[in-house]
Scaffold this motif. Structure first.
Motif, PDB file in Angstrom:
ATOM      1  N   UNK A  44      11.349  -0.365   3.721  1.00 25.87           N
ATOM      2  CA  UNK A  44      10.733  -0.008   2.184  1.00 25.87           C
ATOM      3  C   UNK A  44      11.876   0.050   1.198  1.00 25.87           C
ATOM      4  N   UNK A  45      12.367  -0.866   0.391  1.00 27.27           N
ATOM      5  CA  UNK A  45      13.331  -0.624  -0.507  1.00 27.27           C
ATOM      6  C   UNK A  45      12.886   0.708  -1.540  1.00 27.27           C
ATOM      7  N   UNK A  46      13.898   1.430  -1.881  1.00 25.34           N
ATOM      8  CA  UNK A  46      13.782   2.329  -2.900  1.00 25.34           C
ATOM      9  C   UNK A  46      13.385   2.046  -4.268  1.00 25.34           C
ATOM     10  N   UNK A  47      12.171   2.368  -4.603  1.00 27.67           N
ATOM     11  CA  UNK A  47      11.537   1.897  -5.821  1.00 27.67           C
ATOM     12  C   UNK A  47      10.065   1.694  -5.435  1.00 27.67           C
ATOM     13  N   UNK A  48       9.666   1.238  -4.329  1.00 29.74           N
ATOM     14  CA  UNK A  48       8.461   1.039  -3.756  1.00 29.74           C
ATOM     15  C   UNK A  48       7.919   1.966  -2.785  1.00 29.74           C
ATOM     16  N   UNK A  49       6.731   2.070  -2.455  1.00 28.04           N
ATOM     17  CA  UNK A  49       6.242   2.895  -1.511  1.00 28.04           C
ATOM     18  C   UNK A  49       5.308   2.092  -0.477  1.00 28.04           C
ATOM     19  N   UNK A  50       5.414   2.595   0.574  1.00 26.87           N
ATOM     20  CA  UNK A  50       4.553   2.155   1.817  1.00 26.87           C
ATOM     21  C   UNK A  50       3.200   2.283   1.521  1.00 26.87           C
ATOM     22  N   UNK A  51       2.304   1.103   1.751  1.00 22.78           N
ATOM     23  CA  UNK A  51       0.909   1.419   1.808  1.00 22.78           C
ATOM     24  C   UNK A  51       0.707   1.935   3.162  1.00 22.78           C
ATOM     25  N   UNK A  52      -0.167   3.097   3.096  1.00 25.34           N
ATOM     26  CA  UNK A  52      -0.525   3.613   4.496  1.00 25.34           C
ATOM     27  C   UNK A  52      -1.893   3.548   4.512  1.00 25.34           C
ATOM     28  N   UNK A  53      -2.421   3.210   5.915  1.00 23.22           N
ATOM     29  CA  UNK A  53      -3.996   3.001   6.184  1.00 23.22           C
ATOM     30  C   UNK A  53      -4.207   3.984   7.167  1.00 23.22           C
TER      31      UNK A  53
ATOM     32  N   UNK B 224       9.761  -7.071  -5.013  1.00 24.14           N
ATOM     33  CA  UNK B 224      11.112  -6.774  -4.666  1.00 24.14           C
ATOM     34  C   UNK B 224      11.801  -5.892  -5.741  1.00 24.14           C
ATOM     35  N   UNK B 225      12.881  -5.261  -5.383  1.00 20.66           N
ATOM     36  CA  UNK B 225      13.538  -4.454  -6.401  1.00 20.66           C
ATOM     37  C   UNK B 225      14.791  -4.931  -6.719  1.00 20.66           C
ATOM     38  N   UNK B 226      15.283  -4.698  -8.002  1.00 16.40           N
ATOM     39  CA  UNK B 226      16.449  -5.070  -8.431  1.00 16.40           C
ATOM     40  C   UNK B 226      16.908  -3.821  -9.234  1.00 16.40           C
ATOM     41  N   UNK B 227      17.827  -2.985  -8.346  1.00 16.61           N
ATOM     42  CA  UNK B 227      17.963  -1.657  -8.712  1.00 16.61           C
ATOM     43  C   UNK B 227      19.189  -1.700  -9.792  1.00 16.61           C
ATOM     44  N   UNK B 228      20.060  -2.696 -10.089  1.00 15.44           N
ATOM     45  CA  UNK B 228      21.032  -3.081 -10.970  1.00 15.44           C
ATOM     46  C   UNK B 228      20.379  -3.281 -12.445  1.00 15.44           C
ATOM     47  N   UNK B 229      19.265  -4.159 -12.404  1.00 20.35           N
ATOM     48  CA  UNK B 229      18.675  -4.192 -13.521  1.00 20.35           C
ATOM     49  C   UNK B 229      17.322  -3.175 -13.857  1.00 20.35           C
ATOM     50  N   UNK B 230      17.291  -2.121 -12.908  1.00 18.80           N
ATOM     51  CA  UNK B 230      16.338  -1.377 -13.008  1.00 18.80           C
ATOM     52  C   UNK B 230      14.911  -1.599 -13.382  1.00 18.80           C
ATOM     53  N   UNK B 231      14.379  -2.554 -12.432  1.00 18.51           N
ATOM     54  CA  UNK B 231      13.150  -3.190 -12.314  1.00 18.51           C
ATOM     55  C   UNK B 231      12.696  -3.589 -10.994  1.00 18.51           C
TER      56      UNK B 231
ATOM     57  N   UNK C 100       3.481  -4.088   3.648  1.00 15.42           N
ATOM     58  CA  UNK C 100       2.672  -3.898   2.614  1.00 15.42           C
ATOM     59  C   UNK C 100       3.242  -2.671   1.592  1.00 15.42           C
ATOM     60  N   UNK C 101       3.113  -2.916   0.371  1.00 11.45           N
ATOM     61  CA  UNK C 101       3.973  -1.779  -0.234  1.00 11.45           C
ATOM     62  C   UNK C 101       3.239  -1.693  -1.929  1.00 11.45           C
TER      63      UNK C 101
END
Length: 270
Positions: free
Chosen positions: A90-99, A244-251, A141-142
């Motif tokens: 899971x990339x930084x900026x998203x969270x794993x969905x836990x079940x 998906x995460x684009x840290x260089x655009x902060x989004x 799943x995030x």
């Protein structure tokens, strides 16, 4: 004069590539994992294009066209996994969905399907002239806490047509899109479904399975995470949003797809 301009342009492009490679470093999985053609060294020009940070940055200015496909032969393979094992995906900026009880479990899945004349929506009836490649999406799943959106994050994706692999990788932020040497999915007879993903020498994922229909199970490996098989389907099937995460655009980028089949048409395979 033309030669000097060409040399200067090449120097600027090389400099931009170096700067962007520092901003967008190589990753073990996802869109910036190394792309390797199944043909090996003979395809180095295509590999350079697929791995270029400068080309992908330039492609970000173009709007992604809406794509349409008459998808068939869909096979889901799902795993209930201890959540801690999936956290590195899971990339930084998203969270794993836990079940499951206490949120101790998470789901890893790969979805493979055959496209039906994949192409831009604007092509209309001309889409019937386009090929029908096999695509596979491997995902976790995030959840994006800032927007409140949930969906899947593609650890890897692959397809068996080079033009589609390069187009998806360069134009679609959520798609790593590697190239398979060969892929097959679909019924081989009345009692079995064949799944085969062959990356050859390339960087795509590999899988091989012969699946047979089974009654809806009352118990199975999914039980630690879900009370019933229907609960499991209700969770894994409607996930039609990729994050998906684009840290260089902060989004965080969101892309969506409509797969079509309802849960009532989905049975069990083993």
């Amino acid at each position: 004069m033309i030669f000097r301009v060409a040399v200067a342009a090449a120097g600027v492009a090389a400099g931009a590539e170096m700067v962007l490679r520092r901003r967008r470093p190589r990753t073990a999985h996802g869109r910036y994992a190394d792309w390797v053609h199944p043909g090996g060294a003979a395809a180095r020009p295509l590999q350079a294009l697929a791995n270029s940070r400068a080309v992908r940055a330039a492609c970000e200015v173009f709007p992604v066209p809406a794509m349409v496909s008459d998808i068939t032969d869909v096979v889901y393979v799902n795993y209930a996994v201890p959540a801690d094992r999936l956290l590195p995906l899971v990339p930084h900026g998203l969270e794993l969905q836990r079940v499951g009880p206490g949120g101790d479990w998470a789901v890893f899945t790969f979805l493979t399907y055959r496209h039906g004349h994949l192409g831009p929506a604007v092509a209309g009836g001309l889409r019937r002239l386009l090929p029908s490649p096999v695509q596979t999406n491997w995902r976790v799943y995030v959840h994006d806490r800032r927007s409140g959106h949930s969906g899947v994050h593609f650890v890897t994706t692959a397809i068996d047509r080079a033009a589609h692999a390069l187009g998806g990788r360069l134009l679609c932020e959520a798609l790593p899109m590697h190239l398979l040497r060969h892929a097959a999915v679909g019924a081989v007879d009345d009692a079995a479904v064949l799944l085969r993903l062959d990356p050859g020498l390339g960087s795509g994922p590999d899988a091989e399975a012969r699946l047979t229909p089974a009654p809806i199970p009352a118990d199975g490996p999914w039980r630690p995470a879900f009370d019933t098989y229907e609960d499991m389907l209700a969770y894994v099937v409607p996930q039609d949003r990729a994050l998906s995460v684009q840290p260089w655009h902060h989004r965080v980028t969101r892309q969506e797809i409509r797969l079509g089949p309802s849960r009532t048409r989905i049975g069990a395979l083993r």
